[in-house]
Write an enzyme that holds these catalytic residues in place. Structure first.
Site, PDB file in Angstrom:
ATOM      1  N   LYS A  29     -39.530  28.563  39.690  1.00 42.97           N
ATOM      2  CA  LYS A  29     -38.142  29.017  39.640  1.00 42.97           C
ATOM      3  C   LYS A  29     -37.453  28.658  40.951  1.00 42.97           C
ATOM      4  O   LYS A  29     -38.017  28.772  42.031  1.00 42.97           O
ATOM      5  CB  LYS A  29     -38.083  30.520  39.376  1.00 42.97           C
ATOM      6  CG  LYS A  29     -38.475  30.894  37.957  1.00 42.97           C
ATOM      7  CD  LYS A  29     -38.265  32.379  37.715  1.00 42.97           C
ATOM      8  CE  LYS A  29     -38.489  32.720  36.237  1.00 42.97           C
ATOM      9  NZ  LYS A  29     -39.889  32.585  35.834  1.00 42.97           N
ATOM     10  N   GLU A  58     -49.281  32.966  28.382  1.00 39.31           N
ATOM     11  CA  GLU A  58     -49.224  34.174  29.201  1.00 39.31           C
ATOM     12  C   GLU A  58     -48.304  35.210  28.556  1.00 39.31           C
ATOM     13  O   GLU A  58     -47.497  34.893  27.695  1.00 39.31           O
ATOM     14  CB  GLU A  58     -48.761  33.840  30.617  1.00 39.31           C
ATOM     15  CG  GLU A  58     -47.435  33.108  30.684  1.00 39.31           C
ATOM     16  CD  GLU A  58     -46.355  33.871  31.398  1.00 39.31           C
ATOM     17  OE1 GLU A  58     -46.406  35.117  31.394  1.00 39.31           O
ATOM     18  OE2 GLU A  58     -45.436  33.235  31.941  1.00 39.31           O
TER      19      GLU A  58
END
Length: 306
Positions: free
Chosen positions: A163, A29
């Site tokens: 995260k 990505e």
């Protein structure tokens, strides 16, 4: 039989040829380059990661949008453009039509990258951290488009969990609801990106890239459409100190609340706070995570191709 990319997607010749011949290809990505890292380090990381994958005998395919064209397999000059140009936006799947119509440059999120990779016939992808359910989502309904996209995109995705600024427990619940299998690479603890253990358990552990490839093949044999998520924890020696992590995260969340930061501004605010509060240590952890996931993704791409 590989899917045929729509005419709005440009697949680089070397990627198309590698997919057609059954050679291993790894999708990467681009939002980590356009929005996750400072200049000029972002360009260095982008090129170094491609070299790491290439040295492992795998064709790297960094994905992004250049002048409105969704591109699978960016050239070095295109990666440089996305890393250095002003006005580069972040594009999830919903943003791709707008970027195309308005001829924008964009880094692609996990959702957009996975969808474009699958349309190009690529079967494995690596990223840093996965998007997920945000804290307070029971009131805001704030959930990353990564999750529903991965529920209908049969790719194998390597990440270091989500995260820790997100609601990890709720994210795992959503992954279960969406029918997305999550397996731990040599662990039964779900990683928390900056730390090796988020505090949540996993049900399935694999020991090798071959194990990941076997699960992907079984998924395909069953005709299921969901991605297989391989949770690859950072090595404990490289992780952010868990005590420091917990303290800084609490401070970051309190600061965001005091500043009235909400919605799509929350994640960049929190990540910037964590980076400053750790003296840049969180950035080094981010890079270690990404390199490790790219290396494991390359191994899995070879196993899938084999």
């Amino acid at each position: 039989m590989q899917p045929t990319p729509p005419r709005g997607i440009r697949v680089a010749d070397h990627v198309r040829e590698a997919v057609a011949s059954g050679r291993p290809v790894l999708a990467l990505e681009s939002t980590i380059l356009t929005h996750g890292l400072p200049r000029p380090r972002n360009l260095d990381v982008g090129l170094e990661t491609e070299a790491l994958v290439r040295d492992a005998g795998v064709v790297p395919a960094t994905i992004g949008v250049v002048a409105g064209v969704a591109t699978v397999g960016l050239t070095e000059s295109e990666i440089e453009r996305l890393c250095t140009a002003d006005g580069v936006v972040k594009a999830s799947t919903r943003d791709l039509p707008v970027a195309r119509a308005q001829e924008l440059d964009a880094g692609t999120t996990v959702a957009a990258t996975a969808w474009l990779a699958h349309r190009a016939g690529i079967r494995v992808m690596s990223t840093g951290g996965l998007g997920g359910v945000h804290r307070g989502a029971s009131e805001t309904f704030d959930e990353s488009a990564d999750l529903p996209t991965l529920a209908v995109t049969p790719i194998t995705l390597v990440s270091a969990g989500v995260k820790s600024i997100l609601d990890v427990g709720a994210t795992l619940e959503r992954l279960e609801t969406l029918g997305i299998p999550v397996v731990g690479y040599r662990t039964l603890r779900y990683p928390g990106f900056y730390v090796a253990d988020s505090g949540f358990a996993l049900e399935t552990r694999i020991e090798s890239a071959a194990d990941a490839a076997a699960i992907a093949r079984a998924r395909d044999d069953l005709g299921l459409d969901a991605a297989v998520l391989v949770a690859n924890p950072i090595a404990e020696a490289e992780q952010l100190d868990p005590g420091l992590h917990d303290r800084v995260l609490a401070e970051a969340l309190a600061a965001a609340d005091a500043a009235g930061v909400t919605g799509h501004d929350t994640t960049p605010f929190l990540l910037d706070f964590v980076q400053r509060a750790t003296g840049g240590r969180s950035l080094e952890v981010n890079l270690a995570v990404y390199r490790g996931n790219a290396a494991l993704g390359a191994e899995i791409a070879r196993a899938v191709a084999g």
